[in-house]
Design an enzyme around this catalytic site. Structure first.
Site, PDB file in Angstrom:
ATOM      1  N   LYS A 126       0.074   4.236  -0.400  1.00 47.70           N
ATOM      2  CA  LYS A 126      -0.601   5.420   0.143  1.00 47.70           C
ATOM      3  C   LYS A 126      -0.366   6.631  -0.763  1.00 47.70           C
ATOM      4  O   LYS A 126      -0.468   6.501  -1.972  1.00 47.70           O
ATOM      5  CB  LYS A 126      -0.154   5.679   1.586  1.00 47.70           C
ATOM      6  CG  LYS A 126      -0.290   4.417   2.441  1.00 47.70           C
ATOM      7  CD  LYS A 126      -0.153   4.661   3.913  1.00 47.70           C
ATOM      8  CE  LYS A 126      -0.229   3.320   4.645  1.00 47.70           C
ATOM      9  NZ  LYS A 126      -0.341   3.442   6.069  1.00 47.70           N
ATOM     10  N   ASN A 185       0.862  -1.194   0.000  1.00 41.75           N
ATOM     11  CA  ASN A 185       0.000   0.000   0.000  1.00 41.75           C
ATOM     12  C   ASN A 185       0.893   1.237   0.000  1.00 41.75           C
ATOM     13  O   ASN A 185       1.448   1.609   1.031  1.00 41.75           O
ATOM     14  CB  ASN A 185      -0.895  -0.048   1.257  1.00 41.75           C
ATOM     15  CG  ASN A 185      -1.754   1.194   1.402  1.00 41.75           C
ATOM     16  OD1 ASN A 185      -1.843   1.998   0.477  1.00 41.75           O
ATOM     17  ND2 ASN A 185      -2.383   1.345   2.563  1.00 41.75           N
ATOM     18  N   GLU A 201      -7.192   4.499   7.612  1.00 42.88           N
ATOM     19  CA  GLU A 201      -7.005   5.925   7.299  1.00 42.88           C
ATOM     20  C   GLU A 201      -8.253   6.503   6.625  1.00 42.88           C
ATOM     21  O   GLU A 201      -8.550   7.692   6.774  1.00 42.88           O
ATOM     22  CB  GLU A 201      -5.742   6.113   6.441  1.00 42.88           C
ATOM     23  CG  GLU A 201      -4.491   5.963   7.300  1.00 42.88           C
ATOM     24  CD  GLU A 201      -3.271   5.432   6.574  1.00 42.88           C
ATOM     25  OE1 GLU A 201      -3.233   5.451   5.332  1.00 42.88           O
ATOM     26  OE2 GLU A 201      -2.338   4.975   7.271  1.00 42.88           O
ATOM     27  N   HIS A 236      -9.951   0.981   4.748  1.00 44.62           N
ATOM     28  CA  HIS A 236      -8.648   1.146   5.413  1.00 44.62           C
ATOM     29  C   HIS A 236      -8.821   2.108   6.588  1.00 44.62           C
ATOM     30  O   HIS A 236      -9.603   3.063   6.519  1.00 44.62           O
ATOM     31  CB  HIS A 236      -7.624   1.699   4.424  1.00 44.62           C
ATOM     32  CG  HIS A 236      -6.233   1.697   4.974  1.00 44.62           C
ATOM     33  ND1 HIS A 236      -5.779   2.679   5.825  1.00 44.62           N
ATOM     34  CD2 HIS A 236      -5.211   0.821   4.832  1.00 44.62           C
ATOM     35  CE1 HIS A 236      -4.535   2.410   6.172  1.00 44.62           C
ATOM     36  NE2 HIS A 236      -4.159   1.283   5.580  1.00 44.62           N
ATOM     37  N   GLU A 250      -5.970  -4.931  10.591  1.00 43.65           N
ATOM     38  CA  GLU A 250      -4.959  -3.920  10.889  1.00 43.65           C
ATOM     39  C   GLU A 250      -5.391  -3.117  12.109  1.00 43.65           C
ATOM     40  O   GLU A 250      -6.197  -2.181  11.987  1.00 43.65           O
ATOM     41  CB  GLU A 250      -4.820  -2.956   9.706  1.00 43.65           C
ATOM     42  CG  GLU A 250      -4.402  -3.615   8.413  1.00 43.65           C
ATOM     43  CD  GLU A 250      -3.862  -2.581   7.433  1.00 43.65           C
ATOM     44  OE1 GLU A 250      -2.665  -2.655   7.133  1.00 43.65           O
ATOM     45  OE2 GLU A 250      -4.607  -1.698   7.010  1.00 43.65           O
ATOM     46  N   SER A 275       2.756  -1.964  10.682  1.00 40.68           N
ATOM     47  CA  SER A 275       4.181  -1.981  11.009  1.00 40.68           C
ATOM     48  C   SER A 275       4.868  -3.306  10.685  1.00 40.68           C
ATOM     49  O   SER A 275       5.743  -3.766  11.432  1.00 40.68           O
ATOM     50  CB  SER A 275       4.396  -1.594  12.480  1.00 40.68           C
ATOM     51  OG  SER A 275       3.954  -0.260  12.700  1.00 40.68           O
ATOM     52  N   GLY A 319       1.756   2.402  10.808  1.00 38.53           N
ATOM     53  CA  GLY A 319       2.688   3.519  10.652  1.00 38.53           C
ATOM     54  C   GLY A 319       3.410   3.936  11.916  1.00 38.53           C
ATOM     55  O   GLY A 319       4.049   4.978  11.946  1.00 38.53           O
TER      56      GLY A 319
HETATM   57  P1  PGA Z   1       2.353   0.388   7.796  1.00 40.23           P
HETATM   58  O1  PGA Z   1       0.903   0.583   7.097  1.00 40.23           O
HETATM   59  O2  PGA Z   1       2.924  -0.894   7.235  1.00 40.23           O
HETATM   60  O3  PGA Z   1       3.119   1.598   7.370  1.00 40.23           O
HETATM   61  O4  PGA Z   1       2.113   0.297   9.249  1.00 40.23           O
HETATM   62  C1  PGA Z   1       0.050  -0.500   6.895  1.00 40.23           C
HETATM   63  C2  PGA Z   1      -1.187  -0.030   6.200  1.00 40.23           C
HETATM   64  O5  PGA Z   1      -1.617   1.092   6.422  1.00 40.23           O
HETATM   65  O6  PGA Z   1      -1.797  -0.748   5.411  1.00 40.23           O
END
Ligand code: PGA
Length: 257
Positions: free
Chosen positions: A10, A8, A103, A101, A174, A212, A180
């Site tokens: 982003k 991803n 976010e 997601h 998640e 992460s 993140g």
């Molecule tokens: P990250 O993000 O690996 O940076 O923690 C995972 C995600 O948002 O899918």
């Protein structure tokens, strides 16, 4: 057993850099030939998506590469300014979309009812759906993580279209506070939640862990029960760590399972 590594990107990787990155990954796969039971799903930004789709159409690798949108609209067409139609995602040659997601839930106010509508629309359009679920830190600390994730799943799985199209559903668990932050939950905690998710969706729907994940901890998640892969943000935006993650997934497939 099939394994998935979802990258991803982003809003980290520019369109030009995404195209370059895609070409590098393809060249690496042609040389390295990772186990074909690993499917790599790339989720570039919406602007980079059609550029990469055009390139992917001309690419052949032994490892399966799929292309996913990071989000999708809830209707195939109409007066929905700014939305991205699932029909159009499919038409440009992408195969899948992330939905729900954390976010999206956090910054764009998406709730379970919108997540359900988007899932139905995307499945209707013929896309695979990576449905993201996960609790907040407060919800985990107050012992409500199971209830929250179960409710997020049931809000979507209750729909007849979803029930009929489970073969195109992937669940990504998640926990929000692990995304993140560089601090994942423990593999035991992930496995515990994946067991609950498997009970809700059945054994045939792949369940992925995200939050992460880096090459150094990927194996500990990939070897959990009910775990078919990882959804990776930050570590998927660098060539060296994405290829290392694919290598780990391929090794687990070949030797551990
Ligand atoms: P990250 O993000 O690996 O940076 O923690 C995972 C995600 O948002 O899918």
């Amino acid at each position: 057993m099939k394994r998935f590594v979802i990258a991803n990107w982003k809003n980290y990787v520019t369109p030009a850099a995404s195209v370059k990155f895609f070409d590098q990954i393809v060249a690496w796969m042609k040389k390295e030939k990772p186990d074909p039971s690993v499917t790599v799903i790339l989720a570039p930004s919406p602007v980079a998506l059609p550029l990469i789709a055009a390139r992917l159409a001309r690419t052949h690798t032994r490892t399966r590469i799929m292309l996913a949108a990071q989000d999708v609209g809830f209707a195939p067409e109409g007066a929905f300014t700014g939305a991205t139609s699932p029909r159009d995602i499919k038409l440009i040659g992408a195969h899948a979309t992330l939905i729900g997601h954390s976010e999206r839930r956090q910054w764009f106010g998406e709730d379970d009812s919108l997540v359900r509508k988007k899932t139905v629309a995307a499945l209707h359009a013929g896309l695979f759906v990576v449905l993201c679920v996960g609790e907040t830190k407060d919800e985990r600390q107050s012992g409500r993580a199971h209830d929250v994730v179960r409710a997020q799943l049931r809000a979507v799985l209750g729909d007849a279209v979803v029930k009929k199209n489970l073969s195109r559903l992937i669940i990504a668990y998640e926990p929000r506070f692990a995304i993140g932050t560089g601090i994942p939950i423990t593999p035991d905690e992930a496995q515990d939640m994946h067991t609950l998710i498997a009970r809700e969706v059945g054994e045939r729907v792949p369940i992925l862990y995200g939050g992460s994940v880096v090459p150094g901890n990927a194996k500990s998640f990939l070897t959990c029960a009910h775990t078919a892969g990882v959804l990776v943000g930050g570590a998927s935006t660098k060539f060296s760590s994405l290829t290392a993650l694919i290598r780990v997934a391929a090794t687990v497939t070949t030797h551990t399972i």
